[in-house]
Design a protein around this motif. Sequence first.
Motif, PDB file in Angstrom:
ATOM      1  N   LEU A  48      62.470  51.801  27.329  1.00  0.00           N
ATOM      2  CA  LEU A  48      63.206  52.890  27.962  1.00  0.00           C
ATOM      3  C   LEU A  48      63.148  52.913  29.480  1.00  0.00           C
ATOM      4  O   LEU A  48      64.063  53.402  30.127  1.00  0.00           O
ATOM      5  CB  LEU A  48      62.700  54.238  27.428  1.00  0.00           C
ATOM      6  N   SER A  49      62.041  52.439  30.051  1.00  0.00           N
ATOM      7  CA  SER A  49      61.865  52.561  31.497  1.00  0.00           C
ATOM      8  C   SER A  49      61.580  51.192  32.109  1.00  0.00           C
ATOM      9  O   SER A  49      61.184  50.264  31.428  1.00  0.00           O
ATOM     10  CB  SER A  49      60.701  53.501  31.820  1.00  0.00           C
ATOM     11  N   GLN A  50      61.727  51.140  33.399  1.00  0.00           N
ATOM     12  CA  GLN A  50      61.432  49.898  34.122  1.00  0.00           C
ATOM     13  C   GLN A  50      59.918  49.787  34.325  1.00  0.00           C
ATOM     14  O   GLN A  50      59.249  50.756  34.648  1.00  0.00           O
ATOM     15  CB  GLN A  50      62.135  49.919  35.474  1.00  0.00           C
ATOM     16  N   VAL A  51      59.398  48.582  34.138  1.00  0.00           N
ATOM     17  CA  VAL A  51      57.984  48.331  34.410  1.00  0.00           C
ATOM     18  C   VAL A  51      57.814  48.250  35.922  1.00  0.00           C
ATOM     19  O   VAL A  51      58.517  47.506  36.598  1.00  0.00           O
ATOM     20  CB  VAL A  51      57.503  47.023  33.731  1.00  0.00           C
ATOM     21  N   THR A  52      56.880  49.035  36.456  1.00  0.00           N
ATOM     22  CA  THR A  52      56.697  49.057  37.911  1.00  0.00           C
ATOM     23  C   THR A  52      55.486  48.249  38.374  1.00  0.00           C
ATOM     24  O   THR A  52      55.439  47.834  39.527  1.00  0.00           O
ATOM     25  CB  THR A  52      56.548  50.499  38.429  1.00  0.00           C
ATOM     26  N   SER A  53      54.511  48.044  37.483  1.00  0.00           N
ATOM     27  CA  SER A  53      53.353  47.238  37.891  1.00  0.00           C
ATOM     28  C   SER A  53      52.670  46.613  36.686  1.00  0.00           C
ATOM     29  O   SER A  53      52.728  47.141  35.578  1.00  0.00           O
ATOM     30  CB  SER A  53      52.342  48.084  38.669  1.00  0.00           C
ATOM     31  N   MET A  54      52.034  45.467  36.949  1.00  0.00           N
ATOM     32  CA  MET A  54      51.257  44.758  35.931  1.00  0.00           C
ATOM     33  C   MET A  54      50.071  44.153  36.673  1.00  0.00           C
ATOM     34  O   MET A  54      50.248  43.237  37.482  1.00  0.00           O
ATOM     35  CB  MET A  54      52.127  43.675  35.269  1.00  0.00           C
ATOM     36  N   THR A  55      48.862  44.698  36.460  1.00  0.00           N
ATOM     37  CA  THR A  55      47.697  44.254  37.218  1.00  0.00           C
ATOM     38  C   THR A  55      46.559  43.815  36.300  1.00  0.00           C
ATOM     39  O   THR A  55      46.534  44.143  35.109  1.00  0.00           O
ATOM     40  CB  THR A  55      47.165  45.375  38.146  1.00  0.00           C
ATOM     41  N   VAL A  56      45.610  43.089  36.894  1.00  0.00           N
ATOM     42  CA  VAL A  56      44.406  42.663  36.190  1.00  0.00           C
ATOM     43  C   VAL A  56      43.206  43.115  37.017  1.00  0.00           C
ATOM     44  O   VAL A  56      43.258  43.150  38.249  1.00  0.00           O
ATOM     45  CB  VAL A  56      44.398  41.131  35.964  1.00  0.00           C
ATOM     46  N   ARG A  57      42.105  43.462  36.315  1.00  0.00           N
ATOM     47  CA  ARG A  57      40.883  43.931  36.977  1.00  0.00           C
ATOM     48  C   ARG A  57      39.684  43.423  36.178  1.00  0.00           C
ATOM     49  O   ARG A  57      39.696  43.473  34.949  1.00  0.00           O
ATOM     50  CB  ARG A  57      40.882  45.454  37.012  1.00  0.00           C
ATOM     51  N   LEU A  58      38.639  42.954  36.886  1.00  0.00           N
ATOM     52  CA  LEU A  58      37.437  42.440  36.226  1.00  0.00           C
ATOM     53  C   LEU A  58      36.210  43.076  36.856  1.00  0.00           C
ATOM     54  O   LEU A  58      36.049  43.052  38.075  1.00  0.00           O
ATOM     55  CB  LEU A  58      37.361  40.919  36.363  1.00  0.00           C
ATOM     56  N   LEU A  59      35.338  43.655  35.998  1.00  0.00           N
ATOM     57  CA  LEU A  59      34.100  44.284  36.448  1.00  0.00           C
ATOM     58  C   LEU A  59      32.905  43.504  35.913  1.00  0.00           C
ATOM     59  O   LEU A  59      32.893  43.093  34.752  1.00  0.00           O
ATOM     60  CB  LEU A  59      34.009  45.726  35.942  1.00  0.00           C
ATOM     61  N   SER A  60      31.886  43.328  36.761  1.00  0.00           N
ATOM     62  CA  SER A  60      30.668  42.614  36.362  1.00  0.00           C
ATOM     63  C   SER A  60      29.788  43.532  35.514  1.00  0.00           C
ATOM     64  O   SER A  60      30.015  44.737  35.452  1.00  0.00           O
ATOM     65  CB  SER A  60      29.902  42.162  37.602  1.00  0.00           C
ATOM     66  N   PRO A  61      28.739  42.970  34.879  1.00  0.00           N
ATOM     67  CA  PRO A  61      27.823  43.813  34.097  1.00  0.00           C
ATOM     68  C   PRO A  61      27.177  44.926  34.925  1.00  0.00           C
ATOM     69  O   PRO A  61      26.870  45.989  34.399  1.00  0.00           O
ATOM     70  CB  PRO A  61      26.766  42.823  33.602  1.00  0.00           C
ATOM     71  N   SER A  62      26.994  44.710  36.224  1.00  0.00           N
ATOM     72  CA  SER A  62      26.398  45.734  37.076  1.00  0.00           C
ATOM     73  C   SER A  62      27.444  46.725  37.602  1.00  0.00           C
ATOM     74  O   SER A  62      27.113  47.653  38.334  1.00  0.00           O
ATOM     75  CB  SER A  62      25.668  45.083  38.251  1.00  0.00           C
ATOM     76  N   GLY A  63      28.729  46.539  37.240  1.00  0.00           N
ATOM     77  CA  GLY A  63      29.788  47.450  37.647  1.00  0.00           C
ATOM     78  C   GLY A  63      30.530  47.035  38.908  1.00  0.00           C
ATOM     79  O   GLY A  63      31.468  47.702  39.324  1.00  0.00           O
ATOM     80  N   LYS A  64      30.118  45.919  39.510  1.00  0.00           N
ATOM     81  CA  LYS A  64      30.789  45.444  40.725  1.00  0.00           C
ATOM     82  C   LYS A  64      32.189  44.929  40.372  1.00  0.00           C
ATOM     83  O   LYS A  64      32.387  44.242  39.377  1.00  0.00           O
ATOM     84  CB  LYS A  64      29.965  44.318  41.356  1.00  0.00           C
ATOM     85  N   GLU A  65      33.150  45.274  41.209  1.00  0.00           N
ATOM     86  CA  GLU A  65      34.531  44.834  40.992  1.00  0.00           C
ATOM     87  C   GLU A  65      34.662  43.383  41.464  1.00  0.00           C
ATOM     88  O   GLU A  65      34.578  43.100  42.652  1.00  0.00           O
ATOM     89  CB  GLU A  65      35.485  45.746  41.743  1.00  0.00           C
ATOM     90  N   ILE A  66      34.847  42.459  40.517  1.00  0.00           N
ATOM     91  CA  ILE A  66      34.974  41.034  40.822  1.00  0.00           C
ATOM     92  C   ILE A  66      36.426  40.714  41.188  1.00  0.00           C
ATOM     93  O   ILE A  66      36.692  39.974  42.117  1.00  0.00           O
ATOM     94  CB  ILE A  66      34.527  40.170  39.620  1.00  0.00           C
ATOM     95  N   VAL A  67      37.350  41.256  40.406  1.00  0.00           N
ATOM     96  CA  VAL A  67      38.783  41.159  40.711  1.00  0.00           C
ATOM     97  C   VAL A  67      39.301  42.586  40.777  1.00  0.00           C
ATOM     98  O   VAL A  67      39.300  43.302  39.779  1.00  0.00           O
ATOM     99  CB  VAL A  67      39.546  40.356  39.633  1.00  0.00           C
ATOM    100  N   ALA A  68      39.704  43.010  41.977  1.00  0.00           N
ATOM    101  CA  ALA A  68      40.261  44.353  42.154  1.00  0.00           C
ATOM    102  C   ALA A  68      41.680  44.346  41.597  1.00  0.00           C
ATOM    103  O   ALA A  68      42.299  43.289  41.509  1.00  0.00           O
ATOM    104  CB  ALA A  68      40.264  44.723  43.633  1.00  0.00           C
ATOM    105  N   GLU A  69      42.200  45.482  41.232  1.00  0.00           N
ATOM    106  CA  GLU A  69      43.533  45.544  40.625  1.00  0.00           C
ATOM    107  C   GLU A  69      44.511  44.656  41.386  1.00  0.00           C
ATOM    108  O   GLU A  69      45.051  45.036  42.408  1.00  0.00           O
ATOM    109  CB  GLU A  69      44.016  46.983  40.564  1.00  0.00           C
ATOM    110  N   THR A  70      44.707  43.466  40.843  1.00  0.00           N
ATOM    111  CA  THR A  70      45.518  42.419  41.453  1.00  0.00           C
ATOM    112  C   THR A  70      46.719  42.137  40.562  1.00  0.00           C
ATOM    113  O   THR A  70      46.592  42.189  39.334  1.00  0.00           O
ATOM    114  CB  THR A  70      44.667  41.134  41.595  1.00  0.00           C
ATOM    115  N   ALA A  71      47.846  41.819  41.136  1.00  0.00           N
ATOM    116  CA  ALA A  71      49.036  41.483  40.343  1.00  0.00           C
ATOM    117  C   ALA A  71      48.693  40.375  39.353  1.00  0.00           C
ATOM    118  O   ALA A  71      48.050  39.392  39.699  1.00  0.00           O
ATOM    119  CB  ALA A  71      50.173  41.054  41.256  1.00  0.00           C
ATOM    120  N   ALA A  72      49.127  40.554  38.118  1.00  0.00           N
ATOM    121  CA  ALA A  72      48.795  39.621  37.042  1.00  0.00           C
ATOM    122  C   ALA A  72      49.869  38.546  36.875  1.00  0.00           C
ATOM    123  O   ALA A  72      50.070  38.032  35.786  1.00  0.00           O
ATOM    124  CB  ALA A  72      48.593  40.386  35.739  1.00  0.00           C
ATOM    125  N   ASN A  73      50.550  38.188  37.974  1.00  0.00           N
ATOM    126  CA  ASN A  73      51.636  37.203  37.886  1.00  0.00           C
ATOM    127  C   ASN A  73      51.187  35.780  38.194  1.00  0.00           C
ATOM    128  O   ASN A  73      51.999  34.864  38.237  1.00  0.00           O
ATOM    129  CB  ASN A  73      52.789  37.604  38.802  1.00  0.00           C
TER     130      ASN A  73
END
Length: 168
Positions: A48-73
């Motif tokens: 029904l709607s246009q997709v506006t974003s598609m991102t990937v994010r990876l967090l370590s076991p200690s909670g550190k952001e290894i990959v911040a919300e980055t385009a998944a293209n």
Amino acid sequence: QLLGFHGETEEEIMDTIGPEIELDGEIPVKVKLGDTITLCTATATDVLSQVTSMTVRLLSPSGKEIVAETAANKEISVTLTEIGIYRLFYVSYDSEGVRTRVGQNIRVVDSVAPTLGVDFSDKTSKVGETITLPKVSVSDDPGKVSYDIFLSLPNSEMRLLYHCENGE
């Protein structure tokens, strides 16, 4: 006879269903410490709607952001340097602001066995005598290690058994 619609009112159609996410590859569930994995690309579609974003994010076991919300293209290679559970998320929004999030845990294990050292010599003791247990040292790099010492008396012969393994 009259054909048609009487008393019809026009209502706005609300989009309450988020985009559908499809990964363009496989993500491992369990890897060894120091392994490099590839975060695959992903696409999202919405009826029904246009997709506006598609991102990937990876967090370590200690909670550190290894990959911040980055385009998944595009694929992203990441070396996993911490033992434990990494959390991977793919997130997509449509033009109505409806979000879809899919995730997977990636378990990182230490595949190198710890080192166990026992300082002992054969001794013969009589019943009722006090015995001194040998000195034990256990080490592991990196990570935690656990160990056990067992005292066994099969056939009236005393045996000490040592066991150690990687911890998390």
